[in-house]
Structures are given as C-alpha cells and as structure tokens.
Design an enzyme around this catalytic site. Structure first.
Site, short mmCIF file in Angstrom:
data_model
loop_
_atom_site.label_atom_id
_atom_site.label_comp_id
_atom_site.label_asym_id
_atom_site.label_seq_id
_atom_site.Cartn_x
_atom_site.Cartn_y
_atom_site.Cartn_z
N GLU A 158 -17.16 0.27 12.03
CA GLU A 158 -16.51 -0.69 12.92
C GLU A 158 -16.97 -0.49 14.38
O GLU A 158 -16.17 -0.53 15.31
CB GLU A 158 -15.00 -0.60 12.80
CG GLU A 158 -14.49 -1.01 11.42
CD GLU A 158 -12.98 -1.03 11.32
OE1 GLU A 158 -12.45 -1.90 10.62
OE2 GLU A 158 -12.33 -0.16 11.95
N GLU A 234 -13.72 -3.22 3.55
CA GLU A 234 -12.34 -2.77 3.61
C GLU A 234 -11.44 -3.97 3.36
O GLU A 234 -11.26 -4.82 4.25
CB GLU A 234 -12.00 -2.13 4.96
CG GLU A 234 -12.68 -0.81 5.21
CD GLU A 234 -12.19 -0.14 6.49
OE1 GLU A 234 -11.15 -0.57 7.05
OE2 GLU A 234 -12.87 0.80 6.95
#
EC number: 3.2.1.23
Length: 590
Positions: A158, A234
């Site tokens: 991320e 995710e």
C-alpha cells in the site's frame, strides 16, 4: 517441477487456468502449535492459497540480531502449507501495516536522528539490505521455481497511501531479484488513482485492496492493469478494533455476496483475514488520522475463524460460495480444539513497581528525557524521575510530547494521567490538567509512560515513544532525570509479598497467582473489575487489557499452559475491585 505463470487475464498453474482463492493467516499472530490446524481449516473451506505478511520487527528485534525460530519460524509455516498442497503468497515488504506495531518496522530505526522511512534514503535502505541478506536466502528454496509452494511475493505494501518514490520501489524490487527471487512480483494499493500511481511499478503486477463494490474497484484497477489478471489482494471481510470503541462486526450475507461477485468476474482474491489471531505482547499497532487510536490485543477481525481458531457462520457461508467455483474437499475439517474454564484464580502476592525498580531496570542518568528508542528500548513502559526545588506555587505539569499515556506521581503519590490526545501544551490549567504545588523542601516528580503501540499507517508513522521533547512546570523545562526503561521482558527476578486487604490497590503493581491444570485446553482470561494493564501467563506476555473495552477477555492458547502449576502475573496500573481473575471457556469481545 510446478510452474505458475500469467497468460493475458489468466493465471496458469502447470499450464491450466487457476483462479487464486487465498486467505490471510499471520504466523506471528498464531502460536506455532496451531499453524497446521489453521491451514487445514483454510483448505477445508475450499481455499487453494494462503497469504502471509513477514514482520521485520519479529525477525530482527534488535539490529543485527535475527530470529527465525519458534513463533518466528516462517520457513516451517510455509513448509506446513506445502504439506497441505496449498500455494503460498508471501508479503515480505519492510513495511506491512497489518495493524501491527510500527507496521512491522523495527523500533530501533527511530534511534537514528533524521531517519527517513520508506523512501530512497540510503541509511534506511542499508538496513533493509542487511535484513534481506538474511531473509531472502531462507525463502529462495521455497519458491515454486525451486520446487516450493511460493508462487508470488510483494514488493511493497500500500505504498501509494504513503508516498510516490518510484526509485525506492524499484530498489526493493531489484534487491529481491538480485537475491534470487524469480517468482511473480506484485504491489497492492487502494483502487484510487493517486494510490495506484504512487504504489505501482512497471513490470510488476498491480493488485487492489478493498472490501466492497468490486465492479467499481476492478474497473479502476483495469485502467492500470488492462492486460493482466485482476486480483483483490486484500478483501476486507471484517475489521479491527481500537480501544474505547465498539467491536466491529460485518454480516456474512454481505461478505458472501461480494465474494460471489468477485469470483464470478473471474478475478482472484485474498481474504484479509481468513483468521486474524492475536496481538500478543506489545505488538499491537495504532492509527492516527484525527487522533491517536491504539489497536486492542485481539485481532479477531470478525474473520472466518475466530481469534481462537473456531469456525464461524461466516466460514460456512463463504465455503458455500467457493463451492460454486472450485472443488471443496470433503471431510477435511478438523475437530474443534478443546476449550475450558479453569475458574477463579486469586492473586495472593504483589510487588509494587516503585519497590522493585532495581530488579527490573538499570537506571540511566540524563540531563533531559530520552525516548525509548534512544535508550535501546522497544516496547513497554518507561519511568522518568526528577527532583524539583521549592517552594513553588501551583503550576501545571506539561509534557512535550507524551507518547502515549503518562501516570504522574509526586513523592510516589498518584496525581493523574496525561493522555496523548487530550494534553494541552498551553500554560492555562484546565479541568483535566495536572498541577502541583511544591513545598520549600522540594519534591520528587515521576512520570510512568506507556507505549500503547506505534502508528502503523499513514503520515504519522514516525512515532518515537516515551517523552519526545521535555517536561515543564508551567513554562520552565525540568532537567536532570533518572530514567528506568521497563520493557517488562523478564519478570523472573521479582520478589513478591503477600497481599493484605488494606493495600490491594497500590497503583502500578504486579499481582501474582497460581492455578492447577489437570488437562490443557484453550481458555479466556476475564479481566472484569481490573482497570488497565498487562497479563503474563507462565512468563509469556498475553497482551494488554483496559476497562474501556471493547475487549473484555484475553485469549490463552493451551500451548502456553502446562500440566500442574501455572502462574499468572497481572501488572495493574491503577487498581482493581478484587484481586482475582476468571478463566472461562468463551471469549467476550464486547
């Protein structure tokens, strides 16, 4: 030799199309004795892949001292997955977020003045290199290209939510390749333009993280990955809890519906989490958006398996969806692990913190308060003490900056708490401020500061602990401090005294009790009636409790217990209603 490859929008395993249905299990949040049980339950639900982060701070707790054994034996975790014929996705980024302490970065990074994190800053990169020089040779034999189960590895995590230093990303990628990592490499980011622009890298598969609206999210990802397989790296099927808020729950109907839409589209998916597990010890992280919010000890996440590994209604709902797209093994689900309640355990001995400092800590003399990191301390508590001359009129005690919660004492008498979120640096004395009057003979001022978890996400990650600048009385800085680091990593030297009814609430105190276990089973420690502190079972740090909830019980896996005598030590900061705890068969998450 097995092969894993990309062909257009498809993944191929040994030449056949495969849709990756993966679930996240963090080995460092589950005791090693239960790794096989959790992985078997994942396979029994129809998953063909397991994903895990690697936590740098678990594997290099002190600079240059590496650990890959016991609960840190990542090789064994992957080998068990291979024995169960599961594919493995490994995310070894220096940073992992994961609501884990400091996002997996080791605390000692902050001992260096001017340290720059997660960018092309050479002193930081040198430390990553030293870690990777030890880590990557352990993983290379486990790659699918070498006959192992690892099909893919992540470059950074991320990153587009944090920065846009493409040179940094490429340095990590090239470093992995140079050390023999020749499997599929990928990045993962939120499905937003600035995140995908900042976090993706040419020649590296971009994946997306989200919890809902898969069509919209994959639409955005497709703008950046028009020719490769679409992956939700995710899929947030639950959420985590902060202290003082309600326990997060997400219904399984909604979770199942979104999964059905993901799989129907042909995309691959990784459940975050399949099982959450536990933030044992002081490993919980924290968030800082509008304010500082530490994460609770439980990482239940309202996932498919509970914190203690039990299947949930969400598990069966997801298994039903997966069965529409893949074969689900029959009769593979193992029997539930036994749970029991050992009843009420009375604390019979105590050791007051101020009386046992010499057995817990070697004091450091310093002109000014130093942070934990500067003193080589990673987690726990730190006590700052100084002598203040008098007389002085009533003056406000000001801490610049407290990280994260300070108990204030004058001549060892409790004055109150200074909290990170609410403490004002102004001279004005508010209702929640602490002000003291110093007599002509002077007084001793002590501040016991708790590290509640370093920030694990976003722009506030540079989060040293303790007192970061100084302590003032009104506008005058106080100097000449005695500092006691209190990591609480070894309590074996404590000398206890019998508890007397008249002094059962003595402020920061260690309370000790024992119980007998004829048979071993998982159990849950109910801390109702206690205020705030930490619990140790047979020397193992279970984690924090706090009366503000939502968590009310601490999970105790059976492997932490022993047949016969067992010891419980509770470090209580404030006081309790009764010096006893209850060991029960079921959790209470609030």
């Amino acid at each position: 030799m097995n092969h894993f490859a990309i062909e257009g929008r498809k993944f191929l395993f040994n030449g056949n199309e495969i849709q990756l249905i993966s679930g996240a299990i963090h080995y460092f949040r589950v005791v090693p004795e239960y790794w096989r049980d959790r992985l078997l339950k994942l396979k029994a639900c129809g998953f063909n892949t397991v994903e895990t982060y690697l936590a740098w701070n678990v594997h290099e707790p002190k600079q240059g001292q590496f650990c890959f054994t016991g609960a840190a034996d990542i090789v064994r975790f992957i080998e068990i997955a291979a024995e169960l014929e599961l594919h493995v996705i490994v995310r070894p980024s220096p940073y992992i977020c994961a609501e884990w302490e400091f996002g997996g970065l080791p605390s000692w990074l902050l001992a260096e003045d001017g340290m720059r994190l997660r960018c092309n800053y050479q002193p930081y990169l040198d430390l990553v290199d030293a870690y990777y020089d030890t880590l990557m040779p352990l993983l290379v034999p486990l790659l699918i290209t070498n006959g192992g189960p690892i099909i893919a590895m992540q470059v950074e995590n991320e990153y587009g939510s944090y920065g846009n230093d493409r040179n940094y990303l490429d340095y990590l990628r090239q470093g992995m390749i140079r050390r023999g990592i020749d499997v599929l490499l990928f990045t993962s980011d939120g499905p937003e333009d600035h995140m995908l622009q900042g976090g993706s890298l040419p020649g590296t598969l971009a994946t997306a993280n989200f919890g809902s609206r898969p069509e919209e999210s994959f639409g955005k990802l497709s703008e950046y990955e028009p020719n490769n397989p679409l992956v939700c790296m995710e899929y947030w099927n639950g959420w985590f809890d902060h202290w003082g808020e309600e326990h997060h729950v997400r219904g399984y109907d909604d979770v199942a519906d979104v999964l059905d839409r993901i799989l129907k589209s042909g995309a691959s998916v990784n459940f975050y989490m399949f099982q959450g597990g536990t933030n044992f010890g002081f490993y919980n992280g924290a968030n800082f958006f509008d304010k500082y919010e530490p994460t609770v000890t439980s990482y239940d996440y309202n996932a498919l398996l509970s914190e203690s590994g039990e299947v949930t209604p969400k598990y069966f709902a997801i298994r039903d969806v997966i069965s529409k797209y893949a074969d689900v093994p029959a009769d593979l689900l193992p029997e539930p692990l036994p749970k029991t309640g050992y009843g009420v355990v009375r604390m019979t001995e105590q050791a007051r913190l101020f009386d046992v400092l010499h057995t817990l800590s070697n004091p450091v003399e310093s002109v000014y308060p130093e942070t934990m990191e500067k003193l080589g301390q990673d987690y726990g508590f730190i006590l700052y003490t100084t002598r203040v001359s008098g007389p002085r009129p009533r003056s406000k005690v000001v801490v610049q900056e407290v990280r994260d919660r300070a108990l204030v004492y004058v001549d060892q008498a409790y004055q109150g708490v200074i909290e990170r979120n609410s403490h004002s640096l102004s001279l004005q004395i508010g209702d929640d401020d602490i002000a003291i009057e110093v007599p002509s003979g002077g007084t001793t001022l002590s501040l016991l500061v708790e590290n509640l978890g370093r920030v694990n996400y976003g722009w506030k990650m540079h989060d040293p602990k303790g007192i970061t600048e100084g302590v003032r009385l009104e506008r005058q800085f106080l100097y000449d401090w005695t500092i006691h680091p209190l990591p609480l990593d070894d309590l074996s030297g404590l000398v206890y005294q019998p508890i007397a009814a008249a002094n059962a609430n003595e402020g920061p105190t260690f309370y000790r009790g024992t119980f007998e276990a004829a048979e071993l089973a998982d159990t849950f420690l109910n801390m109702e009636g206690w205020t705030k502190g930490v619990v140790f079972i047979n020397g193992f740090n279970l984690g924090r409790y706090w009366e503000i909830g939502p968590q009310k019980t601490l999970y105790v896996p059976a492997p932490l217990l022993r047949v016969g005598d067992n010891e419980i030590v509770v470090f209580e900061l404030h006081g309790m209603q009764e010096a006893s705890v209850t060991m029960q068969a079921n959790p209470d998450l609030g």
